[in-house]
Every structure is written in structure tokens, then in C-alpha cells.
Design a protein around this motif. Structure first.
Motif, PDB file in Angstrom:
ATOM      1  N   TRP A  38       0.830  -1.210   0.000  1.00 19.43           N
ATOM      2  CA  TRP A  38       0.000   0.000   0.000  1.00 19.43           C
ATOM      3  C   TRP A  38       0.864   1.259   0.000  1.00 19.43           C
ATOM      4  N   PRO A  39       0.295   2.311  -0.561  1.00 14.56           N
ATOM      5  CA  PRO A  39       1.019   3.582  -0.441  1.00 14.56           C
ATOM      6  C   PRO A  39       1.139   3.933   1.038  1.00 14.56           C
ATOM      7  N   LYS A  40       2.198   4.580   1.345  1.00 15.33           N
ATOM      8  CA  LYS A  40       2.449   4.838   2.768  1.00 15.33           C
ATOM      9  C   LYS A  40       1.428   5.814   3.351  1.00 15.33           C
ATOM     10  N   ARG A  41       0.926   6.708   2.498  1.00 12.71           N
ATOM     11  CA  ARG A  41      -0.066   7.674   2.978  1.00 12.71           C
ATOM     12  C   ARG A  41      -1.328   7.589   2.131  1.00 12.71           C
ATOM     13  N   LEU A  42      -2.417   7.959   2.740  1.00 13.18           N
ATOM     14  CA  LEU A  42      -3.650   8.014   1.953  1.00 13.18           C
ATOM     15  C   LEU A  42      -3.474   9.083   0.882  1.00 13.18           C
ATOM     16  N   ARG A  43      -3.993   8.764  -0.295  1.00 13.28           N
ATOM     17  CA  ARG A  43      -3.794   9.692  -1.409  1.00 13.28           C
ATOM     18  C   ARG A  43      -5.106  10.300  -1.856  1.00 13.28           C
ATOM     19  N   TYR A  44      -4.987  11.403  -2.511  1.00 14.53           N
ATOM     20  CA  TYR A  44      -6.189  12.030  -3.076  1.00 14.53           C
ATOM     21  C   TYR A  44      -5.828  12.831  -4.315  1.00 14.53           C
ATOM     22  N   CYS A  45      -6.854  13.082  -5.109  1.00 13.51           N
ATOM     23  CA  CYS A  45      -6.671  13.912  -6.287  1.00 13.51           C
ATOM     24  C   CYS A  45      -7.281  15.281  -5.969  1.00 13.51           C
ATOM     25  N   PRO A  46      -6.535  16.356  -6.058  1.00 13.56           N
ATOM     26  CA  PRO A  46      -7.060  17.693  -5.728  1.00 13.56           C
ATOM     27  C   PRO A  46      -8.296  18.039  -6.559  1.00 13.56           C
ATOM     28  N   THR A  53     -16.473  18.312  -3.229  1.00 10.40           N
ATOM     29  CA  THR A  53     -16.962  19.407  -2.390  1.00 10.40           C
ATOM     30  C   THR A  53     -18.079  20.168  -3.101  1.00 10.40           C
ATOM     31  N   ALA A  54     -17.869  20.382  -4.415  1.00 11.01           N
ATOM     32  CA  ALA A  54     -18.883  21.122  -5.177  1.00 11.01           C
ATOM     33  C   ALA A  54     -20.196  20.345  -5.235  1.00 11.01           C
ATOM     34  N   ILE A  55     -20.105  19.027  -5.395  1.00  9.80           N
ATOM     35  CA  ILE A  55     -21.319  18.224  -5.578  1.00  9.80           C
ATOM     36  C   ILE A  55     -21.929  17.786  -4.251  1.00  9.80           C
ATOM     37  N   HIS A  56     -21.089  17.250  -3.355  1.00 11.79           N
ATOM     38  CA  HIS A  56     -21.629  16.674  -2.120  1.00 11.79           C
ATOM     39  C   HIS A  56     -21.455  17.569  -0.909  1.00 11.79           C
ATOM     40  N   GLU A  58     -18.814  17.904   0.625  1.00 10.25           N
ATOM     41  CA  GLU A  58     -17.609  17.487   1.344  1.00 10.25           C
ATOM     42  C   GLU A  58     -16.836  16.487   0.473  1.00 10.25           C
ATOM     43  N   THR A  59     -15.614  16.247   0.825  1.00  2.00           N
ATOM     44  CA  THR A  59     -14.829  15.284   0.039  1.00  2.00           C
ATOM     45  C   THR A  59     -14.654  13.985   0.821  1.00  2.00           C
ATOM     46  N   TYR A  60     -14.284  12.931   0.121  1.00  2.00           N
ATOM     47  CA  TYR A  60     -14.055  11.645   0.784  1.00  2.00           C
ATOM     48  C   TYR A  60     -12.881  10.936   0.121  1.00  2.00           C
ATOM     49  N   TRP A  61     -12.395   9.883   0.794  1.00  2.00           N
ATOM     50  CA  TRP A  61     -11.272   9.119   0.219  1.00  2.00           C
ATOM     51  C   TRP A  61     -11.782   8.258  -0.927  1.00  2.00           C
ATOM     52  N   GLU A  89      -2.201   4.083  10.113  1.00  2.00           N
ATOM     53  CA  GLU A  89      -3.058   4.696  11.141  1.00  2.00           C
ATOM     54  C   GLU A  89      -4.527   4.388  10.897  1.00  2.00           C
ATOM     55  N   THR A  90      -4.893   4.182   9.614  1.00  2.13           N
ATOM     56  CA  THR A  90      -6.302   4.005   9.283  1.00  2.13           C
ATOM     57  C   THR A  90      -6.840   2.685   9.798  1.00  2.13           C
ATOM     58  N   THR A  91      -5.943   1.763  10.192  1.00  2.00           N
ATOM     59  CA  THR A  91      -6.442   0.479  10.697  1.00  2.00           C
ATOM     60  C   THR A  91      -7.041   0.660  12.082  1.00  2.00           C
ATOM     61  N   THR A  92      -6.655   1.681  12.735  1.00  4.49           N
ATOM     62  CA  THR A  92      -7.162   1.877  14.099  1.00  4.49           C
ATOM     63  C   THR A  92      -7.991   3.141  14.248  1.00  4.49           C
ATOM     64  N   ASN A  93      -7.797   4.076  13.354  1.00  9.73           N
ATOM     65  CA  ASN A  93      -8.507   5.349  13.507  1.00  9.73           C
ATOM     66  C   ASN A  93      -9.277   5.709  12.252  1.00  9.73           C
ATOM     67  N   PHE A  94     -10.226   6.561  12.407  1.00 13.21           N
ATOM     68  CA  PHE A  94     -10.973   7.049  11.270  1.00 13.21           C
ATOM     69  C   PHE A  94     -10.599   8.508  11.016  1.00 13.21           C
ATOM     70  N   TYR A  95     -10.206   8.767   9.786  1.00 17.07           N
ATOM     71  CA  TYR A  95      -9.873  10.137   9.415  1.00 17.07           C
ATOM     72  C   TYR A  95     -10.801  10.563   8.294  1.00 17.07           C
ATOM     73  N   ALA A  96     -11.690  11.467   8.550  1.00 16.90           N
ATOM     74  CA  ALA A  96     -12.569  11.944   7.491  1.00 16.90           C
ATOM     75  C   ALA A  96     -11.754  12.779   6.511  1.00 16.90           C
ATOM     76  N   ALA A  97     -11.963  12.463   5.228  1.00 14.45           N
ATOM     77  CA  ALA A  97     -11.169  13.140   4.212  1.00 14.45           C
ATOM     78  C   ALA A  97     -11.312  14.657   4.316  1.00 14.45           C
ATOM     79  N   SER A  98     -12.554  15.062   4.589  1.00 12.59           N
ATOM     80  CA  SER A  98     -12.801  16.504   4.621  1.00 12.59           C
ATOM     81  C   SER A  98     -11.956  17.214   5.682  1.00 12.59           C
ATOM     82  N   ASP A  99     -11.665  16.446   6.753  1.00 12.32           N
ATOM     83  CA  ASP A  99     -10.867  17.069   7.806  1.00 12.32           C
ATOM     84  C   ASP A  99      -9.390  17.124   7.439  1.00 12.32           C
ATOM     85  N   VAL A 100      -8.999  16.177   6.606  1.00 11.08           N
ATOM     86  CA  VAL A 100      -7.563  16.031   6.357  1.00 11.08           C
ATOM     87  C   VAL A 100      -7.112  16.842   5.154  1.00 11.08           C
TER      88      VAL A 100
END
Ligand SMILES: [Zn+2]
Ligand SMILES: [Zn+2]
Length: 535
Positions: A38-46, A53-56, A58-61, A89-100
Motif C-alpha cells: 500500500w502507499p504509505k499515505r492516503l492519497r487524493y486527487c485535488p 466538495t462542489a457536488i456533495h 464534502e470530500t471523501y477518500w 493509522e487508518t487500521t485503528t482510527n478514522f480520518y474523514a477526508a474533509s478534515d484532512v
């Protein structure tokens, strides 16, 4: 949900489906064993984040962005950005994409980087598109097939493994690297922290431990895409799928279909397939070895063809050339069938099959000569060409070397050299039999005499005998030395005399008309022999 999938791929698919991090139940991704890929960090496309964000609001992973080997967003062709959330970290915690994801910060080094990854953008996007396809369509695919077998058959179609599926891993690696580019693979593997030399584990039981990306890489290499791979249906038969075309020019199925594969013989990595037409009975064979498919060689023309030949020759009294015209073959083929059927071949035609030189300087002429030899002996070698078609090797090696190479069997690699031996032996046996029944029985049975009767050049036969053990053994046994011949002849002269009348030198001189030199040289031998016989 995955019950119907093959055990081999079920795990892979699970991994594809869950390999990324879903925005929802995080408890499903606790499989730490697949973490290293797996990639070491969660990834996203800007761009995706902006759209979300425009449609929903908020954003998500996006699961797709978290898959191994994903470097670009397939929708925006944009380099994915690393978030600050480490995957483990995601195996134990939840990180909402919108927050990150804070989009103002998102023009990080990654996105604007000009590195090895950017250099291979097109290929990373290809991998991305294939992963996306799997993610969307994977659930409706019937995975219940044998991966190993399908890979093997497709590798065989590409001539990378032998006819019997024996793998040459160096070759597979070479061709695979050629397809993807060694540099891209290096970049991809290092992006995934992967050092496994998995391509060499293709046929091992290890295939069940292949990561989905290996399968994606392989499927693209073999068929261009995962979808094309899944849709392909490589045949079990190395000669492809039937029905095979009939080779009989006067059969309605000629060149299209009609033939069944009646037999395949395997020998030393060479497959010989036999194909017979249901309609006309014609039987041909074809040889296939790695990277090379031989010509179709007719073994038996079948009842339709031979029936038509008899009708032309016997009922309609056509000559060989006219018959060949009707049967759409060379006159030579008609002749050889006439011989088999015991029909008389016109002398005139036989003496000069083609006016020498009338088109001797065309490739067509020379190729025809090669094919004619093919037809007769089922193979063509350099020495056969030299013997039966002088000048043809020189001409074709100058004007069409590729064609020549394809039709010539290298002497040392002859698979049916034993068969050739048997054929030569038959020819020699027939010649000896003829000499013993109808020839000059009183002559010494020399090598040269046998060769002449067999229609072979003495030198040629001496040479080919060295490579033909059966023929050699037979010849060694029947060829007479001077002494053996004298003994045979003089014994016969003695036997023809009445009762116990002794045989004399005068008898021998009269009956055998020995040359003075011969007589002188073998004087002592003859004398001893006479004494022995007169006892
Ligand atoms: Zn995007
Ligand atoms: Zn046919």
C-alpha cells in the motif's frame, strides 16, 4: 458474495476491493499482511476533492486512489497527492477526508514533481485505468477459470513458451520487460516497495500469492488489457481452434473449414497435428514448434480427389497435364498417385517434366521445386535441394532467404531423420531385390551398382549412409567384397556342374570372364577356394 470466484482470484479480488481505504467501515482493512504494497499515505486527487466538495458539500477518500501502483487520477490525469494520514493509522482510527484534505495546501511537492513517476505518466495511467475497470466490473466477471492454464496458453500463442507449455523464464522476462519497459517496471516496483521477482514464479503454486497488480501487468502484456484478457479464449489445441481448413483444391471446404484434428504427436518440443476433411477424406499434417508453424503437407488426398483422378485418367483418357489442371495440382502429384495405383506414366512427360530453363530464373520456379521435394519427402534439407534442385538454394538464398529458411529443415535438427533413414532403406532394399531377381545376378554386388539401380549417386549415398544407421547396417551386410563375390560365383559354378565333376580354373575363366589383372591378384584365393569346393 465471492463464493463463485475461483479460489486463486478470490483473494486477489478481495484485495483489490479492500486494498484501498473506504470512507466507511474501516474494520474491513485490517489485513496487515498486504500492507507493504500500500502507499504509505492516503492519497487524493485535488481535482476530485474539489468536485466532491462542489457536488456533495464534502470530500471523501477514493478507494481507487489508494490502490498499489496508483500514481495518477484516472479521471483528471492528475498526479495524486499524499495526505498527512499514514495508511497504517487508518487500521485503528478514522480520518474523514474533509478534515484532512486542505485544498489550499494541496499543491505539494508531489503534484508538481518532475521525476521518474512523471516520466512514466502514460503507463501509470494505464495501470490506473485497468484497476478502475476491475473495481467497477470485477464483481460481474466470472473468475471461475484456471489462471495458470490461461496464462500458459496465451504465452504459447505469443510463442514464448514451448508447444508443451515449458517456460523459458528468461524469455518471458525479456518479452514482459519489452512490453512494459524495464525502467517503468523498476519505477512501479519501487513506488510499491516491491522487490519480488514474481514473473519467474508464474507456473509455480506461488501464483495464488500474486498481487492483483501482477495480474494486471500480465493480462495487459498478454492481451493489451484486463478486459481483453478476460474476453480472450485461447485454445487448448496448439494448432488453434477448429474447424480447420481443407487443403483439397477440389473440395468445397478448401481453404475454409471441413477438417477435424484427428491426432497430435509430440516429439522434442515439436507438435505434429493431423487434420482430416469429413467431406473429402483428405488428410494433411502440420508441424508446430516454438515460434514456427510449418506448411500443411498432404498425407492422403482422400477418396474424392483420387476418385476424380481415376475418372480423368481412365474414363476420360486425359493426360497427366490435363488431369493436373482439373485436380488443381502439379503434374508431379498426379504422377506419384499414378505410380501408387500402378497406372503407366507417359514416358514423354516423365523424361522432361519442364523444359529446363524456361522460367528457371524466377523465384516461383525455384519455390515450386522446393515444394515438390516437400511433397515427396515431407521435408527439405540443404543436401536434398543440392541433389534434386541444383541451383535453387543459391537462387533463393539470394532472392528470398526468409522463405527459404522457413522451408528448409536444418540437417542436424531433423526430427524425422529416422523416417528418412527408413525411406532410404526401403529404396535400397528394393534396388537390391531388383538386382537379385531381375538384374545381372552374376555381377559383384558393389556399392556403386546398388546406388545406380536405386537411382542414387554413389558419392551421395556414401555420404548420406553415414547419417542413416538402418541403411548403413543393411548396406554393410549386402555389399560384396571381391572375395565374397568370387566365393558366391565360384560356388554357383561348382553347383551347376554335374555330380562330382571338379571345377577348374578354365571353367572359372570361361564363366566369369575375369579380367587378367583380377585373376592375377586373386589367383591364390581362387585356387584355395577351388580346392575347398572340389573336396
Ligand atoms: Zn481526480
Ligand atoms: Zn475436403
Amino acid at each position: 458474495m465471492a463464493m463463485a470466484y475461483s479460489p486463486v482470484f478470490r483473494a486477489e479480488l478481495e484485495c483489490v476491493m479492500n486494498g484501498g481505504v473506504s470512507a466507511f467501515p474501516l474494520d474491513r482493512i485490517g489485513e496487515t499482511k498486504s500492507l507493504p504494497s500500500w502507499p504509505k499515505r492516503l492519497r487524493y486527487c485535488p481535482d476530485c476533492a474539489n468536485e466532491d466538495t462542489a457536488i456533495h458539500g464534502e470530500t471523501y477518500w477514493h478507494r481507487l486512489h489508494q490502490l498499489p501502483g496508483m500514481i495518477y487520477c484516472t479521471k483528471h490525469s492528475m498526479r495524486l497527492a499524499d495526505s498527512r494520514v499514514a495508511v497504517h493509522e487508518t487500521t485503528t482510527n478514522f480520518y474523514a477526508a474533509s478534515d484532512v484534505i486542505i485544498l489550499e495546501d494541496s499543491d505539494d511537492d508531489n503534484i508538481n514533481a518532475h521525476d521518474d513517476l512523471t516520466y512514466h505518466k502514460a503507463k501509470f495511467l494505464k495501470i490506473g485505468k485497468e484497476s478502475e475497470w476491475l473495481l467497477n466490473e470485477g464483481m460481474s466477471v466470472d473468475w471461475n477459470f484456471d489462471f495458470q492454464t490461461k496464462y500458459k496458453r496465451l504465452l504459447r500463442e505469443k510463442d514464448i513458451v514451448t508447444i508443451q507449455g515449458v517456460a523459458d523464464y528468461d524469455l518471458i522476462t525479456d518479452r514482459f520487460n519489452d512490453y512494459w519497459g524495464e525502467d517503468f517496471l523498476k519505477t512501479l516496483y519501487s513506488a510499491m516497495d516491491d522487490t519480488r521477482d514474481w514473473i519467474r514464479q508464474l507456473y509455480a503454486a506461488r501464483i495464488v500469492t500474486f498481487k492483483p497488480i501482477y495480474h494486471i501487468l500480465l493480462m495487459c502484456f498478454l492481451k493489451g488489457s484486463v478486459k481483453a484478457f478476460l474476453e480472450s479464449d485461447p485454445s487448448e489445441n496448439p494448432f488453434g481452434k477448429g474447424p480447420w481448413p481443407c487443403e483439397n483444391p477440389i473440395c468445397g471446404h478448401c481453404g475454409t473449414d471441413g477438417c477435424k484434428n484427428t491426432e497430435i504427436r509430440y516429439l522434442n518440443g515439436v507438435a505434429t497435428g493431423f487434420f482430416q476433411c469429413d467431406r473429402c477424406g483428405m488428410l494433411y499434417k502440420q508441424v508446430k514448434r516454438k515460434g514456427k508453424t510449418g506448411n500443411r503437407l498432404i498425407v492422403n488426398y482422400g477418396h474424392v480427389w483420387t476418385g476424380e483422378m481415376s475418372r480423368c485418367l481412365i474414363d476420360k483418357k486425359m493426360n497427366v497435364a490435363e488431369t493436373a489442371g482439373i485436380l488443381k495440382c502439379t503434374p508431379h502429384v498426379v504422377e506419384s498417385h499414378m505410380k501408387k495405383l500402378g497406372l503407366r506414366v507417359e514416358k514423354k512427360y516423365f523424361r522432361s517434366p519442364q523444359p529446363i530453363g524456361w522460367k528457371s530464373e524466377t523465384a516461383e520456379f525455384h519455390k515450386e521445386r522446393v515444394l515438390k521435394i516437400y511433397e515427396q519427402y515431407q521435408e527439405v534439407t540443404f543436401s536434398m535441394l543440392r541433389k534434386h534442385a541444383p541451383g535453387t538454394y543459391a537462387y533463393l538464398s539470394k532472392h528470398d532467404p526468409a522463405w527459404l529458411r522457413e522451408h528448409l529443415i536444418h540437417e542436424s535438427r531433423r526430427a524425422d531423420s529416422r523416417e528418412a533413414d527408413r525411406q532410404l532403406l526401403k529404396q535400397i532394399q528394393a534396388a537390391v531385390e531388383w538386382i537379385q531377381n531381375e538384374g545381372n545376378k552374376e555381377r559383384q554386388l558393389t556399392f556403386g551398382y546398388i546406388a545406380r539401380v536405386a537411382g542414387e549417386k554413389e558419392q551421395e549415398l556414401k555420404y548420406s549412409k553415414l547419417k542413416r544407421p538402418l541403411t548403413k547396417t543393411y548396406l554393410d551386410a549386402v555389399v560384396e567384397s571381391r572375395e565374397e563375390w568370387l566365393r558366391r560365383r565360384i560356388t554357383a559354378i561348382r553347383r551347376n556342374k554335374d555330380g562330382c565333376e571338379p571345377v577348374s580354373i578354365a571353367d572359372i575363366k570361361r564363366e566369369m570372364s575375369l579380367k587378367p589383372n583380377t585373376y592375377r591378384r586373386y589367383h591364390d584365393f581362387i585356387k584355395r577356394l577351388i580346392d575347398e569346393l572340389n573336396k
